[in-house]
Design a protein around this motif. Structure first.
Motif, short mmCIF file in Angstrom:
data_model
loop_
_atom_site.label_atom_id
_atom_site.label_comp_id
_atom_site.label_asym_id
_atom_site.label_seq_id
_atom_site.Cartn_x
_atom_site.Cartn_y
_atom_site.Cartn_z
N ALA A 185 0.77 -1.15 0.14
CA ALA A 185 -0.11 0.20 -0.07
C ALA A 185 0.71 1.23 -0.15
CB ALA A 185 -1.01 0.07 1.06
N ALA A 186 1.96 0.87 0.77
CA ALA A 186 2.74 2.52 0.98
C ALA A 186 3.51 2.68 -0.28
CB ALA A 186 3.86 2.33 1.92
N MET A 187 3.85 1.69 -1.00
CA MET A 187 4.41 1.90 -2.41
C MET A 187 3.57 2.21 -3.32
SD MET A 187 7.18 2.03 -4.36
CE MET A 187 8.79 1.26 -3.03
N SER A 188 2.54 1.81 -3.49
CA SER A 188 1.36 2.21 -4.35
C SER A 188 1.06 3.43 -4.35
CB SER A 188 -0.01 1.34 -4.17
OG SER A 188 0.26 0.26 -4.18
N ALA A 189 1.16 4.22 -3.16
CA ALA A 189 0.90 5.60 -2.83
C ALA A 189 2.06 6.25 -3.40
CB ALA A 189 0.76 5.84 -1.41
N ARG A 190 3.33 5.80 -3.14
CA ARG A 190 4.42 6.65 -3.65
C ARG A 190 4.44 6.51 -5.00
NH1 ARG A 190 10.69 4.86 -3.67
NH2 ARG A 190 11.62 6.97 -3.93
N ILE A 191 4.39 5.53 -5.78
CA ILE A 191 4.26 5.46 -7.13
C ILE A 191 3.23 6.34 -7.69
CG2 ILE A 191 3.62 4.09 -9.20
CD1 ILE A 191 4.73 1.50 -7.79
N ALA A 192 2.11 6.58 -7.10
CA ALA A 192 0.94 7.42 -7.68
C ALA A 192 1.54 8.64 -7.43
CB ALA A 192 -0.27 7.14 -6.86
N SER A 193 2.04 9.06 -6.30
CA SER A 193 2.42 10.52 -6.03
C SER A 193 3.59 11.00 -6.75
CB SER A 193 2.89 10.56 -4.46
OG SER A 193 4.06 9.96 -4.20
N LEU A 194 4.53 10.01 -7.15
CA LEU A 194 5.65 10.32 -8.29
C LEU A 194 5.01 10.49 -9.47
CD1 LEU A 194 8.31 7.74 -7.09
CD2 LEU A 194 8.43 10.46 -6.93
#
Length: 565
Positions: A185-194
């Protein structure tokens, strides 16, 4: 979903897939990016990914959407999609290039994709491509999605594609899924924010206010057409939802009539709106501006009795004014302009309006403005039919473009109020901030939520006097009864004054109808508390030009958002 609405003008296939993903079940935690621009494309100067679907613990799917109803591969190897010109660069190549461009972008920013399946696919939304496209080394069968997948469920189709893609990568890359696959979940959010970061560029507050005011008073093409309709027809009914510029046009119509040397009236129903119109048009000789009831009191000379009820305002006062108008026909003007006509369509009111204009309603210069969809909160019913019986030559002009609200507010109103057909065109450019729905438990004090909303708006740079707190309740609203000491200090009834610095105005939705504010907080939204709840909610939410907070009872929120109790 990012953005929270499908932009107007998107191809039909993208709209269909957006809607399917937005309504799909079992997608909690998914992040869907639509129409993601790619500045650093592996092949072109710039490119675009139609959809990027980030599914925690399953992978990232880059989708190229094709809406065409005909797909051909010509003898020379060129692709022919619908009526488009033949091209050597097919949809699978487009999807692959977009995927590799994004992988390179993320890799440069330290995202470890070694155990994250990131694959591409093409979704042919209007044809059965999975059964008609031949097998070829140019793409994998699992990279083809089609109309049947859209019909049978977008979410299962995405998961199937990701699973097949992960299996393919696992076969080709040693130890790819040895310790499981991501992203979490954390990496998903990071990918989206990038890929689609949120950012803020600071501007001077005064510049923002001047830009907003300029936007809100500039006519667009639809309004010019409406003004032409005014000139070409003696009697016109202008209809349209909240925010479509009706009051603005009514003001312009009055100024044009006075400029031609005519005399007449500009009337509305709402007291606060009447005061605003009087302020905006103060000075011109030969023009009377105010509410219908103010004009009836002026004409009749009647005094408002203590505890005057509906019988006085709806029957006794119109009858008193009617007697004077019958005795003094010279009180009629050259024109009659009425805003909020949907709240005045009753026989007693129409009888006195008939005598206020030379030639009467059926033969005089009459310009009417109203919203018969949801704003007739005082006198709902067959208002347009009754107008038609009184004015046989009444022409109608419909306004459809929203001139007031930012698009995200308008789309939220479409969803919550179930407008048909709803807002489709917006004059103002969206700024990427969604309206905020704040649920509360029935019976609980909403003061902390109201404070939270006001402080969030203050943090954005809104002054207290740019914020208005509205409620459907005439008595016992959160603003009237709050025990919060700070709120009690800054809250002031809207009544007859504009908000002064440091003042947070509050009033009822009904009283604020026809007006607007940069930021609005609507409290006490409980469908069990007031009749005509959806209409009141529609009116309240559409008062906000830029920012909207809706403090809504949890059960009501479930009904509004999901359509079920």
């Amino acid at each position: 979903m990012m953005p929270a609405y499908c932009p107007e003008g998107s191809p039909p296939g993208e709209r269909a897939l957006y809607s399917a993903l937005q309504s799909a079940h079992g997608t909690d935690g998914w992040i869907v990016l639509h129409s993601l621009g790619i500045a650093d494309h592996v092949r072109q100067v710039e490119g675009e990914a139609d959809f990027v679907v980030i599914v925690p613990d399953r992978g990232v799917l880059v989708i190229e959407v094709k809406s065409h109803r005909a797909i051909n591969r010509l003898a020379d190897g060129l692709w022919k999609l619908g009526n488009d010109a033949p091209t050597a660069r097919g949809p699978f190549q487009q999807a692959s290039e977009a995927m590799y461009s994004l992988k390179r972008f993320l890799g440069k920013r330290g995202v470890d994709l070694r155990s994250i399946p990131m694959v591409s696919a093409v979704w042919f939304t209007h044809v059965r491509a999975r059964t008609t496209l031949p097998s070829t080394p140019e793409w994998h069968d699992w990279q083809v999605l089609d109309s049947e997948d859209l019909r049978n469920g977008a979410a299962p189709s995405v998961l199937r594609t990701l699973d097949e893609g992960a299996k393919h990568l696992d076969d080709k890359i040693r130890y790819f899924s040895y310790s499981g696959v991501g992203p979490d979940a954390a990496m998903s959010a990071r990918i989206a924010s990038l890929l689609r970061p949120r950012f803020e560029i600071a501007t001077v507050a005064g510049d923002v206010r001047r830009a907003r005011n300029t936007e809100l008073i500039t006519f667009i093409e639809e309004q010019y057409l409406a003004l032409d309709a005014m000139a070409d027809n003696l009697a016109v009914l202008f209809t349209g939802p909240a925010g479509s510029g009706k009051t603005l046009l009514a003001l312009e119509a009055a100024q044009r009539e006075i400029a031609q040397g005519h005399t007449g009236r500009l009337l509305c129903f709402n007291k606060l709106l009447g005061r605003k119109l009087s302020s905006d048009l103060a000075g011109p000789a030969g023009l009377t501006v105010g509410t219908l009831h103010q004009e009836l009191l002026r004409i009749s000379g009647a005094k408002v009795p203590p505890a005057a009820g509906a019988a006085f305002w709806e029957r006794d006062l119109p009858e008193a004014a009617l007697e004077v108008l019958l005795d003094q026909p010279d009180l009629a003007g050259d024109f009659l302009i009425v805003d909020e006509i949907q709240d005045m369509v009753s026989d007693p009111y129409l009888d006195v309006l008939d005598l206020m204009v030379t030639g009467g309603l059926n033969g005089g210069r009459v310009l009417l403005f109203g919203d018969f969809e949801r704003q007739a909160i005082f006198e709902p019913g067959e208002g347009r039919r009754l107008l038609g019986t009184r004015i046989s030559r009444l022409s109608s002009h419909r306004l459809t473009a929203n001139c007031r609200n930012l698009p995200r507010i308008g789309y939220q109103v479409n969803l919550f109020s179930k407008l048909q057909p709803g807002y489709r065109h917006f004059r103002r450019q969206d700024d990427g901030v969604d309206p905020t729905l704040v649920p509360y438990r029935a019976g609980a004090d909403q003061s902390p939520l109201l404070v939270q909303a006001v402080r969030a708006l203050r943090d954005e740079g809104y002054e207290l006097n740019e914020i208005v707190v509205l409620s459907p309740l005439r008595d016992g609203s959160t603003a009237q009864t709050t025990p919060d000491s700070w709120l009690r200090q800054v809250l002031h009834p809207a009544d007859d004054r504009h908000g002064r610095p440091g003042q947070l105005l509050h009033t009822t939705i009904q009283a604020f109808k026809g007006l607007e504010a940069p930021a609005v907080v609507v409290t006490d939204l409980d469908h069990r508390l007031v009749p005509g709840f959806e209409s009141l909610m529609y009116v309240g939410m559409t008062r906000a030009t830029d920012r909207l907070f809706a403090v809504m009872e949890s059960g009501t929120a479930r009904i509004i958002v999901r359509g079920t109790p």
